[in-house]
Design a protein around this motif. Sequence first.
Motif, PDB file in Angstrom:
ATOM      1  N   ARG A  78      15.204   9.222 -13.126  1.00  0.00           N
ATOM      2  CA  ARG A  78      16.610   9.157 -13.563  1.00  0.00           C
ATOM      3  C   ARG A  78      17.564   9.403 -12.390  1.00  0.00           C
ATOM      4  NH1 ARG A  78      17.620   8.736 -19.436  1.00  0.00           N
ATOM      5  NH2 ARG A  78      15.557   8.173 -20.183  1.00  0.00           N
ATOM      6  N   GLY A  79      17.222   8.858 -11.220  1.00  0.00           N
ATOM      7  CA  GLY A  79      18.090   8.929 -10.052  1.00  0.00           C
ATOM      8  C   GLY A  79      17.946  10.161  -9.195  1.00  0.00           C
ATOM      9  N   VAL A  80      17.068  11.088  -9.580  1.00  0.00           N
ATOM     10  CA  VAL A  80      16.912  12.337  -8.838  1.00  0.00           C
ATOM     11  C   VAL A  80      15.561  12.330  -8.118  1.00  0.00           C
ATOM     12  CG1 VAL A  80      16.758  14.854  -9.048  1.00  0.00           C
ATOM     13  CG2 VAL A  80      18.327  13.566 -10.510  1.00  0.00           C
ATOM     14  N   PRO A  81      15.535  12.593  -6.799  1.00  0.00           N
ATOM     15  CA  PRO A  81      14.246  12.625  -6.104  1.00  0.00           C
ATOM     16  C   PRO A  81      13.368  13.744  -6.653  1.00  0.00           C
ATOM     17  CG  PRO A  81      16.080  12.925  -4.549  1.00  0.00           C
ATOM     18  CD  PRO A  81      16.654  12.893  -5.921  1.00  0.00           C
ATOM     19  N   VAL A  82      12.106  13.413  -6.971  1.00  0.00           N
ATOM     20  CA  VAL A  82      11.174  14.428  -7.468  1.00  0.00           C
ATOM     21  C   VAL A  82      10.040  14.677  -6.478  1.00  0.00           C
ATOM     22  CG1 VAL A  82      11.733  14.069  -9.898  1.00  0.00           C
ATOM     23  CG2 VAL A  82       9.895  12.731  -8.849  1.00  0.00           C
ATOM     24  N   THR A  83      10.019  13.912  -5.385  1.00  0.00           N
ATOM     25  CA  THR A  83       9.084  14.169  -4.296  1.00  0.00           C
ATOM     26  C   THR A  83       9.873  14.064  -2.995  1.00  0.00           C
ATOM     27  OG1 THR A  83       8.444  11.862  -3.880  1.00  0.00           O
ATOM     28  CG2 THR A  83       7.175  13.072  -5.550  1.00  0.00           C
ATOM     29  N   GLY A  84       9.292  14.573  -1.945  1.00  0.00           N
ATOM     30  CA  GLY A  84       9.868  14.371  -0.628  1.00  0.00           C
ATOM     31  C   GLY A  84       9.407  13.024  -0.097  1.00  0.00           C
ATOM     32  N   LEU A  85       9.706  12.755   1.166  1.00  0.00           N
ATOM     33  CA  LEU A  85       9.211  11.545   1.807  1.00  0.00           C
ATOM     34  C   LEU A  85       7.734  11.769   2.123  1.00  0.00           C
ATOM     35  CD1 LEU A  85      12.121  10.737   4.271  1.00  0.00           C
ATOM     36  CD2 LEU A  85      11.663   9.731   2.042  1.00  0.00           C
ATOM     37  N   GLU A  86       6.864  11.008   1.482  1.00  0.00           N
ATOM     38  CA  GLU A  86       5.428  11.163   1.675  1.00  0.00           C
ATOM     39  C   GLU A  86       4.914  10.049   2.573  1.00  0.00           C
ATOM     40  OE1 GLU A  86       3.969  11.177  -2.323  1.00  0.00           O
ATOM     41  OE2 GLU A  86       4.839  13.138  -2.754  1.00  0.00           O
ATOM     42  N   PRO A  87       4.178  10.389   3.633  1.00  0.00           N
ATOM     43  CA  PRO A  87       3.664   9.364   4.547  1.00  0.00           C
ATOM     44  C   PRO A  87       2.752   8.366   3.834  1.00  0.00           C
ATOM     45  CG  PRO A  87       3.315  11.568   5.436  1.00  0.00           C
ATOM     46  CD  PRO A  87       3.780  11.737   4.016  1.00  0.00           C
ATOM     47  N   VAL A  88       2.813   7.112   4.286  1.00  0.00           N
ATOM     48  CA  VAL A  88       1.962   6.040   3.779  1.00  0.00           C
ATOM     49  C   VAL A  88       1.203   5.480   4.976  1.00  0.00           C
ATOM     50  CG1 VAL A  88       1.985   3.741   2.727  1.00  0.00           C
ATOM     51  CG2 VAL A  88       3.584   5.471   1.933  1.00  0.00           C
ATOM     52  N   PRO A  89      -0.100   5.248   4.844  1.00  0.00           N
ATOM     53  CA  PRO A  89      -0.852   4.690   5.980  1.00  0.00           C
ATOM     54  C   PRO A  89      -0.272   3.348   6.428  1.00  0.00           C
ATOM     55  CG  PRO A  89      -2.346   5.400   4.244  1.00  0.00           C
ATOM     56  CD  PRO A  89      -0.953   5.486   3.684  1.00  0.00           C
ATOM     57  N   ASP A  90      -0.229   3.145   7.724  1.00  0.00           N
ATOM     58  CA  ASP A  90       0.273   1.893   8.292  1.00  0.00           C
ATOM     59  C   ASP A  90      -0.679   0.761   7.937  1.00  0.00           C
ATOM     60  OD1 ASP A  90       1.621   0.003   9.773  1.00  0.00           O
ATOM     61  OD2 ASP A  90       0.839   0.692  11.700  1.00  0.00           O
ATOM     62  N   ASP A  91      -0.135  -0.347   7.439  1.00  0.00           N
ATOM     63  CA  ASP A  91      -0.967  -1.512   7.143  1.00  0.00           C
ATOM     64  C   ASP A  91      -0.563  -2.722   7.991  1.00  0.00           C
ATOM     65  OD1 ASP A  91       1.378  -2.444   6.018  1.00  0.00           O
ATOM     66  OD2 ASP A  91       0.544  -2.740   4.009  1.00  0.00           O
ATOM     67  N   GLY A  92       0.280  -2.486   9.018  1.00  0.00           N
ATOM     68  CA  GLY A  92       0.681  -3.550   9.912  1.00  0.00           C
ATOM     69  C   GLY A  92       1.851  -4.389   9.424  1.00  0.00           C
ATOM     70  N   THR A  93       2.427  -4.030   8.253  1.00  0.00           N
ATOM     71  CA  THR A  93       3.556  -4.796   7.724  1.00  0.00           C
ATOM     72  C   THR A  93       4.825  -3.963   7.789  1.00  0.00           C
ATOM     73  OG1 THR A  93       3.259  -4.038   5.433  1.00  0.00           O
ATOM     74  CG2 THR A  93       2.027  -6.003   6.114  1.00  0.00           C
ATOM     75  N   THR A  94       5.959  -4.615   7.585  1.00  0.00           N
ATOM     76  CA  THR A  94       7.241  -3.930   7.434  1.00  0.00           C
ATOM     77  C   THR A  94       7.897  -4.446   6.163  1.00  0.00           C
ATOM     78  OG1 THR A  94       8.424  -5.582   8.732  1.00  0.00           O
ATOM     79  CG2 THR A  94       7.576  -3.658   9.926  1.00  0.00           C
ATOM     80  N   GLY A  95       8.840  -3.685   5.651  1.00  0.00           N
ATOM     81  CA  GLY A  95       9.580  -4.098   4.469  1.00  0.00           C
ATOM     82  C   GLY A  95       9.749  -2.958   3.494  1.00  0.00           C
ATOM     83  N   THR A  96      10.423  -3.264   2.408  1.00  0.00           N
ATOM     84  CA  THR A  96      10.723  -2.282   1.372  1.00  0.00           C
ATOM     85  C   THR A  96      10.215  -2.800   0.035  1.00  0.00           C
ATOM     86  OG1 THR A  96      12.710  -1.639   2.576  1.00  0.00           O
ATOM     87  CG2 THR A  96      12.590  -0.985   0.261  1.00  0.00           C
ATOM     88  N   THR A  97       9.565  -1.927  -0.728  1.00  0.00           N
ATOM     89  CA  THR A  97       9.133  -2.259  -2.086  1.00  0.00           C
ATOM     90  C   THR A  97       9.685  -1.189  -3.016  1.00  0.00           C
ATOM     91  OG1 THR A  97       7.093  -3.253  -1.259  1.00  0.00           O
ATOM     92  CG2 THR A  97       7.169  -2.694  -3.606  1.00  0.00           C
ATOM     93  N   VAL A  98      10.291  -1.620  -4.103  1.00  0.00           N
ATOM     94  CA  VAL A  98      10.831  -0.701  -5.100  1.00  0.00           C
ATOM     95  C   VAL A  98      10.201  -1.056  -6.443  1.00  0.00           C
ATOM     96  CG1 VAL A  98      12.904   0.130  -6.261  1.00  0.00           C
ATOM     97  CG2 VAL A  98      13.004  -0.480  -3.838  1.00  0.00           C
ATOM     98  N   HIS A  99       9.403  -0.129  -6.978  1.00  0.00           N
ATOM     99  CA  HIS A  99       8.851  -0.258  -8.328  1.00  0.00           C
ATOM    100  C   HIS A  99       9.697   0.625  -9.230  1.00  0.00           C
ATOM    101  CE1 HIS A  99       5.243  -1.409  -6.004  1.00  0.00           C
ATOM    102  NE2 HIS A  99       4.979  -2.154  -7.058  1.00  0.00           N
ATOM    103  N   PHE A 100      10.043   0.130 -10.410  1.00  0.00           N
ATOM    104  CA  PHE A 100      10.851   0.948 -11.313  1.00  0.00           C
ATOM    105  C   PHE A 100      10.654   0.520 -12.752  1.00  0.00           C
ATOM    106  CE2 PHE A 100      13.314  -2.708 -10.111  1.00  0.00           C
ATOM    107  CZ  PHE A 100      14.042  -3.073 -11.237  1.00  0.00           C
ATOM    108  N   ARG A 101      10.952   1.460 -13.668  1.00  0.00           N
ATOM    109  CA  ARG A 101      10.943   1.157 -15.099  1.00  0.00           C
ATOM    110  C   ARG A 101      12.334   1.473 -15.623  1.00  0.00           C
ATOM    111  NH1 ARG A 101       6.384   3.058 -18.837  1.00  0.00           N
ATOM    112  NH2 ARG A 101       6.740   4.988 -17.741  1.00  0.00           N
ATOM    113  N   PRO A 102      13.081   0.423 -16.035  1.00  0.00           N
ATOM    114  CA  PRO A 102      14.415   0.664 -16.596  1.00  0.00           C
ATOM    115  C   PRO A 102      14.332   1.584 -17.813  1.00  0.00           C
ATOM    116  CG  PRO A 102      14.063  -1.668 -16.206  1.00  0.00           C
ATOM    117  CD  PRO A 102      12.741  -0.984 -16.010  1.00  0.00           C
TER     118      PRO A 102
END
Length: 131
Positions: A78-102
């Motif tokens: 609901r718009g409030v961060p519930v985790t901090g920034l968690e590292p993700v293993p590098d896969d050689g790509t760049t970009g942004t992905t946003v998954h969400f449930r309205p």
Amino acid sequence: MAVADNGRGTDTRFDEHGRPVKKPVMATKDLRFFDDPAAQTLPDGHPRRGMSVVAALSDWLVHTNRRVNGSWTQRYERGVPVTGLEPVPDDGTTGTTVHFRPIADLAPLTVDVGRFADAWPGLTIATAFTS
């Protein structure tokens, strides 16, 4: 739903201790563009509003960011961060992905994928819901 691009990823800065600090655009009203008649428009002709609108209107949202200098993910409810920034293993790509449930009681969402395909050829849109 999910929206992804293969761009450079969301700008991430590091504090004096080397910890990543992301702009608060996901959890706050993006005042640079909101209700500004002179705001730059996006390729589809609409003004920029910031991801905070999507985050606020979603039960949950997971923002994954991949950049050359590091990748991370963060969850919002609901718009409030519930985790901090968690590292993700590098896969050689760049970009942004946003998954969400309205939020369930919002009006049904319709997406004209063709409209976006012309403006952003690297964008993909998926409409499957997962928790």
